[in-house]
Scaffold this motif. Structure first.
Motif, PDB file in Angstrom:
ATOM      1  N   TYR A   1      38.613  23.096  93.159  1.00 17.64           N
ATOM      2  CA  TYR A   1      38.645  21.682  93.545  1.00 17.64           C
ATOM      3  C   TYR A   1      37.780  21.419  94.780  1.00 17.64           C
ATOM      4  CZ  TYR A   1      42.245  20.868  90.001  1.00 17.64           C
ATOM      5  OH  TYR A   1      42.916  20.738  88.812  1.00 17.64           O
TER       6      TYR A   1
ATOM      7  N   GLY B   1      45.699  11.091  89.894  1.00 19.50           N
ATOM      8  CA  GLY B   1      45.631  11.091  88.443  1.00 19.50           C
ATOM      9  C   GLY B   1      47.015  11.503  87.980  1.00 19.50           C
ATOM     10  N   VAL B   2      47.183  11.680  86.700  1.00 18.15           N
ATOM     11  CA  VAL B   2      48.475  12.168  86.207  1.00 18.15           C
ATOM     12  C   VAL B   2      48.223  13.224  85.134  1.00 18.15           C
ATOM     13  CG1 VAL B   2      48.728  10.282  84.493  1.00 18.15           C
ATOM     14  CG2 VAL B   2      50.754  11.482  85.325  1.00 18.15           C
TER      15      VAL B   2
ATOM     16  N   ASN C   1      43.942  21.980  81.204  1.00 20.91           N
ATOM     17  CA  ASN C   1      42.875  22.299  82.158  1.00 20.91           C
ATOM     18  C   ASN C   1      41.980  23.442  81.672  1.00 20.91           C
ATOM     19  OD1 ASN C   1      44.104  20.328  83.599  1.00 20.91           O
ATOM     20  ND2 ASN C   1      44.512  21.521  85.420  1.00 20.91           N
TER      21      ASN C   1
ATOM     22  N   ARG D   1      39.956  23.442  79.416  1.00 21.19           N
ATOM     23  CA  ARG D   1      38.619  22.981  79.016  1.00 21.19           C
ATOM     24  C   ARG D   1      37.556  23.280  80.079  1.00 21.19           C
ATOM     25  NH1 ARG D   1      41.351  18.407  80.866  1.00 21.19           N
ATOM     26  NH2 ARG D   1      40.145  16.722  81.843  1.00 21.19           N
TER      27      ARG D   1
ATOM     28  N   LYS E   1      47.360  10.780  77.587  1.00 23.64           N
ATOM     29  CA  LYS E   1      48.285  10.242  78.602  1.00 23.64           C
ATOM     30  C   LYS E   1      49.258   9.217  78.019  1.00 23.64           C
ATOM     31  CE  LYS E   1      46.211  12.871  81.452  1.00 23.64           C
ATOM     32  NZ  LYS E   1      45.183  12.567  82.410  1.00 23.64           N
TER      33      LYS E   1
ATOM     34  N   HIS F   1      52.769  15.364  85.758  1.00 18.80           N
ATOM     35  CA  HIS F   1      52.645  15.827  87.147  1.00 18.80           C
ATOM     36  C   HIS F   1      51.746  14.918  87.972  1.00 18.80           C
ATOM     37  CE1 HIS F   1      49.052  18.742  86.096  1.00 18.80           C
ATOM     38  NE2 HIS F   1      48.571  17.602  86.543  1.00 18.80           N
TER      39      HIS F   1
ATOM     40  N   GLY G   1      40.362  16.289  88.869  1.00 17.65           N
ATOM     41  CA  GLY G   1      40.728  16.016  87.468  1.00 17.65           C
ATOM     42  C   GLY G   1      39.646  15.147  86.845  1.00 17.65           C
ATOM     43  N   GLY G   2      39.569  15.207  85.528  1.00 16.46           N
ATOM     44  CA  GLY G   2      38.513  14.505  84.805  1.00 16.46           C
ATOM     45  C   GLY G   2      38.557  12.987  84.962  1.00 16.46           C
ATOM     46  N   THR G   3      39.734  12.435  85.196  1.00 13.98           N
ATOM     47  CA  THR G   3      39.855  10.983  85.337  1.00 13.98           C
ATOM     48  C   THR G   3      39.353  10.547  86.715  1.00 13.98           C
ATOM     49  OG1 THR G   3      41.853  11.235  83.993  1.00 13.98           O
ATOM     50  CG2 THR G   3      41.425   9.054  84.924  1.00 13.98           C
TER      51      THR G   3
ATOM     52  N   GLY H   1      49.567  15.481  91.682  1.00 10.91           N
ATOM     53  CA  GLY H   1      49.150  16.715  92.345  1.00 10.91           C
ATOM     54  C   GLY H   1      49.369  17.789  91.293  1.00 10.91           C
ATOM     55  N   PHE H   2      50.041  18.875  91.692  1.00 12.24           N
ATOM     56  CA  PHE H   2      50.461  19.856  90.684  1.00 12.24           C
ATOM     57  C   PHE H   2      51.982  19.936  90.658  1.00 12.24           C
ATOM     58  CE2 PHE H   2      46.226  22.205  90.286  1.00 12.24           C
ATOM     59  CZ  PHE H   2      46.137  22.056  88.914  1.00 12.24           C
TER      60      PHE H   2
ATOM     61  N   ASP I   1      45.504  19.165  95.965  1.00 10.37           N
ATOM     62  CA  ASP I   1      45.902  20.475  95.446  1.00 10.37           C
ATOM     63  C   ASP I   1      44.695  21.389  95.229  1.00 10.37           C
ATOM     64  OD1 ASP I   1      44.786  19.092  93.297  1.00 10.37           O
ATOM     65  OD2 ASP I   1      46.652  18.874  92.210  1.00 10.37           O
TER      66      ASP I   1
END
Ligand code: GLP
Length: 243
Positions: A80, A131-132, A164, A166, A201, A137, A37-39, A139-140, A67
């Motif tokens: 990933y 991350g969230v 996602n 993007r 967020k 969520h 994830g981007g964060t 994970g997923f 995930d």
């Protein structure tokens, strides 16, 4: 659940990276649960820098990622596995044979079995980075009527697909399914640190910080049940979420 408020996202990344470095320095054979994830992406450069500066040695660790998209080749530029190799594994001295990111091309049942073997075959996770999602969520594990404890195949929420997209040419290209640790798997980690930032967020953080409730409709709220879970957010997000 502890909440740490930093002065900036850069400070959050530094702090989260330091938590991971401390875990590894205390236990060079640590088993780390990692996130994309981007964060989370912004945390890895700090780990790489610490490695280059000789402040941490990753040669003894093993890792399991949260995930992966189902149906996606590990070679795909936004898989990933690819992200983890590029951001972290290929830049430090980790033994890549001890890193696991689920293979989205494998038969789902076989991959769930492989995932469980990686999670529980030797020892439990010492640490889990999170991350969230905008849906809440982790994970997923998407919001819904119930949560799933173990590794499973999850249908992505429309909001997740949009968020996602993007990384893809169009939302149509985002895989609809993922393989993910369940919330029970995540909760078994000795220590959990979640990092979040940004306006997208705010709604999730608002709900998370509003009260002491835990709900399947807000998967991240399960962290309130964990013995050693920390949320790291910058002041801007904290103030928008608590105003
Ligand atoms: C993906 C991952 C999640 C991650 C989320 C947050 O959906 N599956 O594990 O927490 O992204 O992403 P970002 O940090 O880009 O908002």
């Amino acid at each position: 659940m502890k909440v740490i408020v930093t002065e900036s996202f850069a400070e959050s990344c530094q702090l989260v990276a330091q938590e991971i470095i401390d875990v590894v320095n205390q236990n060079p054979a640590a088993k780390l649960g990692l996130a994309t994830g981007g964060t989370a992406e912004q945390v890895y450069p700090h780990l790489v820098k610490a490695y280059q500066d000789g402040k941490v040695d990753f040669s003894g660790i093993s890792t399991v990622n949260l995930d992966e998209y189902m149906g996606m080749s590990p070679e795909h530029p936004v898989s990933y596995r690819k992200c983890m190799d590029t951001w972290f594994f290929d830049q430090v001295n980790v033994d890549k044979s001890r890193t696991y990111v689920a293979n989205g091309l494998n038969d789902p049942e076989a991959e769930i079995a492989a995932f469980n073997e990686k999670l529980y075959g030797d020892k439990m996770l010492d640490f889990q980075l999170l991350g969230v999602g905008v849906s809440g969520h982790i994970g997923f594990n998407e919001a819904g009527e119930y949560l799933t404890a173990g590794v499973h195949i999850e249908q992505l929420d429309e909001s997740t697909i949009q968020a996602n997209s993007r990384y893809f040419d169009s939302p149509d290209d985002v895989p609809r399914q993922s393989i993910t640790m369940g919330v029970g798997d995540i909760m078994k980690a000795e220590k959990i640190v979640l990092i979040a930032t940004g306006d997208s967020k705010v709604p999730v953080m608002k709900r998370l910080l509003a009260d002491d409730r835990v709900s399947a409709d807000l998967p991240v709220s399960v962290l309130k049940l964990h013995r050693d879970a920390t949320i790291v957010i910058d002041r801007e997000l904290y103030e928008k979420a608590t105003r």
